[in-house]
Design an enzyme around this catalytic site. Structure first.
Site, PDB file in Angstrom:
ATOM      1  N   GLY A  10       0.831  -1.215   0.000  1.00 44.12           N
ATOM      2  CA  GLY A  10       0.000   0.000   0.000  1.00 44.12           C
ATOM      3  C   GLY A  10       0.859   1.256   0.000  1.00 44.12           C
ATOM      4  O   GLY A  10       0.411   2.322   0.448  1.00 44.12           O
ATOM      5  N   ALA A  11       2.070   1.135  -0.545  1.00 44.83           N
ATOM      6  CA  ALA A  11       3.024   2.258  -0.471  1.00 44.83           C
ATOM      7  C   ALA A  11       2.705   3.378  -1.459  1.00 44.83           C
ATOM      8  O   ALA A  11       3.253   4.472  -1.339  1.00 44.83           O
ATOM      9  CB  ALA A  11       4.435   1.739  -0.728  1.00 44.83           C
ATOM     10  N   GLY A  16       0.210   4.548   3.625  1.00 42.37           N
ATOM     11  CA  GLY A  16       1.425   3.811   3.247  1.00 42.37           C
ATOM     12  C   GLY A  16       2.456   4.723   2.610  1.00 42.37           C
ATOM     13  O   GLY A  16       3.660   4.633   2.896  1.00 42.37           O
ATOM     14  N   SER A 139      -8.076  -0.980  11.413  1.00 44.63           N
ATOM     15  CA  SER A 139      -9.065   0.099  11.347  1.00 44.63           C
ATOM     16  C   SER A 139      -9.716   0.197  12.725  1.00 44.63           C
ATOM     17  O   SER A 139      -9.283  -0.471  13.654  1.00 44.63           O
ATOM     18  CB  SER A 139     -10.116  -0.254  10.298  1.00 44.63           C
ATOM     19  OG  SER A 139     -10.963   0.857  10.075  1.00 44.63           O
ATOM     20  N   TYR A 164     -15.942  -4.598   4.887  1.00 47.24           N
ATOM     21  CA  TYR A 164     -14.729  -3.902   5.353  1.00 47.24           C
ATOM     22  C   TYR A 164     -14.459  -4.237   6.826  1.00 47.24           C
ATOM     23  O   TYR A 164     -13.355  -4.627   7.200  1.00 47.24           O
ATOM     24  CB  TYR A 164     -14.903  -2.390   5.169  1.00 47.24           C
ATOM     25  CG  TYR A 164     -13.699  -1.568   5.579  1.00 47.24           C
ATOM     26  CD1 TYR A 164     -12.584  -1.475   4.745  1.00 47.24           C
ATOM     27  CD2 TYR A 164     -13.678  -0.885   6.791  1.00 47.24           C
ATOM     28  CE1 TYR A 164     -11.477  -0.716   5.120  1.00 47.24           C
ATOM     29  CE2 TYR A 164     -12.577  -0.128   7.165  1.00 47.24           C
ATOM     30  CZ  TYR A 164     -11.475  -0.036   6.319  1.00 47.24           C
ATOM     31  OH  TYR A 164     -10.381   0.705   6.697  1.00 47.24           O
TER      32      TYR A 164
HETATM   33  N1  LIG Z   1      -8.194   6.395   5.356  1.00 50.35           N
HETATM   34  C1  LIG Z   1      -8.817   6.052   6.470  1.00 50.35           C
HETATM   35  O1  LIG Z   1      -9.617   6.818   7.044  1.00 50.35           O
HETATM   36  C2  LIG Z   1      -8.560   4.709   7.090  1.00 50.35           C
HETATM   37  C3  LIG Z   1      -9.234   4.372   8.278  1.00 50.35           C
HETATM   38  C4  LIG Z   1      -9.003   3.142   8.859  1.00 50.35           C
HETATM   39  C5  LIG Z   1      -8.128   2.251   8.265  1.00 50.35           C
HETATM   40  N2  LIG Z   1      -7.484   2.579   7.091  1.00 50.35           N
HETATM   41  C6  LIG Z   1      -6.587   1.582   6.497  1.00 50.35           C
HETATM   42  O2  LIG Z   1      -5.346   2.177   6.156  1.00 50.35           O
HETATM   43  C7  LIG Z   1      -4.755   1.419   5.089  1.00 50.35           C
HETATM   44  C8  LIG Z   1      -4.270   2.373   4.018  1.00 50.35           C
HETATM   45  O3  LIG Z   1      -5.403   2.955   3.398  1.00 50.35           O
HETATM   46  P1  LIG Z   1      -5.424   4.470   2.903  1.00 50.35           P
HETATM   47  O4  LIG Z   1      -6.430   5.182   3.695  1.00 50.35           O
HETATM   48  O5  LIG Z   1      -4.052   4.992   2.799  1.00 50.35           O
HETATM   49  O6  LIG Z   1      -6.098   4.272   1.455  1.00 50.35           O
HETATM   50  P2  LIG Z   1      -5.544   4.525  -0.017  1.00 50.35           P
HETATM   51  O7  LIG Z   1      -5.034   5.906  -0.149  1.00 50.35           O
HETATM   52  O8  LIG Z   1      -6.648   4.099  -0.913  1.00 50.35           O
HETATM   53  O9  LIG Z   1      -4.319   3.489  -0.130  1.00 50.35           O
HETATM   54  C9  LIG Z   1      -4.568   2.105  -0.244  1.00 50.35           C
HETATM   55  C10 LIG Z   1      -3.315   1.421  -0.738  1.00 50.35           C
HETATM   56  O10 LIG Z   1      -3.578   0.006  -0.905  1.00 50.35           O
HETATM   57  C11 LIG Z   1      -3.204  -0.367  -2.232  1.00 50.35           C
HETATM   58  N3  LIG Z   1      -4.009  -1.477  -2.739  1.00 50.35           N
HETATM   59  C12 LIG Z   1      -5.365  -1.586  -2.739  1.00 50.35           C
HETATM   60  N4  LIG Z   1      -5.721  -2.719  -3.377  1.00 50.35           N
HETATM   61  C13 LIG Z   1      -4.580  -3.338  -3.777  1.00 50.35           C
HETATM   62  C14 LIG Z   1      -4.292  -4.525  -4.494  1.00 50.35           C
HETATM   63  N5  LIG Z   1      -5.264  -5.330  -4.968  1.00 50.35           N
HETATM   64  N6  LIG Z   1      -2.995  -4.842  -4.722  1.00 50.35           N
HETATM   65  C15 LIG Z   1      -2.001  -4.029  -4.300  1.00 50.35           C
HETATM   66  N7  LIG Z   1      -2.211  -2.889  -3.619  1.00 50.35           N
HETATM   67  C16 LIG Z   1      -3.488  -2.545  -3.370  1.00 50.35           C
HETATM   68  C17 LIG Z   1      -3.426   0.891  -3.054  1.00 50.35           C
HETATM   69  O11 LIG Z   1      -2.756   0.792  -4.307  1.00 50.35           O
HETATM   70  P3  LIG Z   1      -3.124   1.826  -5.517  1.00 50.35           P
HETATM   71  O12 LIG Z   1      -2.377   3.092  -5.208  1.00 50.35           O
HETATM   72  O13 LIG Z   1      -2.640   1.123  -6.725  1.00 50.35           O
HETATM   73  O14 LIG Z   1      -4.611   2.016  -5.484  1.00 50.35           O
HETATM   74  C18 LIG Z   1      -2.850   1.935  -2.111  1.00 50.35           C
HETATM   75  O15 LIG Z   1      -1.440   1.933  -2.166  1.00 50.35           O
HETATM   76  C19 LIG Z   1      -5.830   0.454   4.605  1.00 50.35           C
HETATM   77  O16 LIG Z   1      -5.575  -0.836   5.128  1.00 50.35           O
HETATM   78  C20 LIG Z   1      -7.111   1.029   5.179  1.00 50.35           C
HETATM   79  O17 LIG Z   1      -8.115   0.070   5.367  1.00 50.35           O
HETATM   80  C21 LIG Z   1      -7.676   3.789   6.510  1.00 50.35           C
END
Ligand SMILES: NC(=O)c1ccc[n+]([C@@H]2O[C@H](COP(=O)([O-])OP(=O)(O)OC[C@H]3O[C@@H](n4cnc5c(N)ncnc54)[C@H](OP(=O)(O)O)[C@@H]3O)[C@@H](O)[C@H]2O)c1
Length: 282
Positions: A10-11, A16, A139, A164
């Site tokens: 998720g970098a 990430g 989460s 989720y």
């Molecule tokens: N944002 C929030 O409020 C929040 C709250 C609670 C938990 N989280 C958790 O935090 C973590 C990071 O999420 P984020 O908020 O930073 O969301 P984000 O900006 O959408 O980043 C998600 C990352 O996961 C990658 N990813 C998704 N599907 C994938 C796949 N099939 N194969 C490889 N990589 C994949 C994405 O790649 P691409 O760049 O190619 O899409 C991106 O790098 C997640 O586990 C999320 O559930 C976030």
């Protein structure tokens, strides 16, 4: 400063990416996982423009597919026999139910199974580190977060939020189980809630009520990815956590409890058995 080998999924976005930017120092060798070559290359270029001495290697995998996760682990093993930190951060939320080519509901596949499988496939390398750490980015785990054992792929009644929360409680239950298995080793495993963060999560993949909720959070209550990364970095770097394992953090320096479902042994054993079947790891 000690040299560390760190692998981050998720970098390419959000939490990430912000974590990666902080860890991008010459003494750290970073393996960044992307699913899209162009996005991966752009990320590398951006990091090197800010941190020219960063030590970065890109590896590619669609983490919804176990075949790709296995190839990713093989790729890493050909380069190194040691891994200091594995940060399982990739995740998604989606209004639409999508099943992977391998027959797994996509949210479960990425948010839980990719964290599970990659951790187990790289365990020997983590054990070869002085103090290996696995960090599962989970989460919030509200009381309603549970596993639907009768329909784990949400074939009958799909809701993006329910799928989720199911994937996230599974991630936390796996964290607790793995910590017990690793009790007498030098490897710790912990989970962290990154906060409500302004990222791409659900921006393109949500509709209706979920879309409204995502927009509201992103506009009014979300913290920055940089602020959120501090939570992941604390689990990555803190010396105080060298012997802390099987815990869930929510922003503070001390762990907090998750819901009662996640601690129930019957639930954990059922999940463990089911996941072994789903990943052919009997
Ligand atoms: N944002 C929030 O409020 C929040 C709250 C609670 C938990 N989280 C958790 O935090 C973590 C990071 O999420 P984020 O908020 O930073 O969301 P984000 O900006 O959408 O980043 C998600 C990352 O996961 C990658 N990813 C998704 N599907 C994938 C796949 N099939 N194969 C490889 N990589 C994949 C994405 O790649 P691409 O760049 O190619 O899409 C991106 O790098 C997640 O586990 C999320 O559930 C976030």
């Amino acid at each position: 400063m000690e040299n560390k080998i760190i692998l981050i999924t998720g970098a390419t976005s959000g939490v990430g990416k912000a974590t990666t930017l902080e860890l991008a120092k010459p003494e750290n060798q970073l393996f960044l996982i992307a699913r899209n070559k162009q996005k991966g290359e752009e990320l590398k270029k951006e990091i090197l423009s800010i941190k020219p001495k960063a030590n970065i290697e890109l590896l590619y995998a669609d983490l919804s597919l176990q075949k790709d996760i296995k190839n990713l682990a093989i790729d890493f093993k050909t380069k190194h026999n040691k891994l200091d930190v594995l940060i399982n951060c990739a995740g998604l939320v989606s209004s639409e139910r999508i099943e992977t080519k391998e027959g797994i509901e996509q949210t479960l596949a990425v948010n839980y199974i990719s964290h599970y499988l990659l951790s187990l496939l790289l365990l020997e390398e983590l054990k070869n580190a002085k103090q290996g750490r696995i960090i599962n980015v989970a989460s919030l785990i509200p009381p309603i977060a549970k596993i639907n054992f009768k329909d784990i792929h949400s074939k009958k009644n799909y809701s993006g939020v329910t799928a989720y929360l199911q994937s996230k409680v599974a991630d936390v239950m796996f964290t607790y189980d793995l910590a017990e298995q690793l009790k007498n080793t030098n490897v710790t495993v912990n989970a962290v809630h990154p906060g409500i963060v302004k990222t791409n999560l659900g921006v393109e993949t949500s509709k209706g009520v979920l879309q409204g909720f995502v927009r509201f959070c992103m506009s009014f209550i979300a913290i920055t990815p940089q602020k959120s990364a501090e939570r992941v970095l604390y689990l990555t770097n803190s010396i105080n956590l060298s012997n802390v394992s099987g815990k869930y953090f929510k922003g503070g320096q001390s762990p907090v409890k998750t819901n009662s479902f996640s601690y129930n042994l019957d639930n954990r054993n059922r999940l463990s058995k089911l996941t072994k079947q789903l990943t052919d790891r009997q």
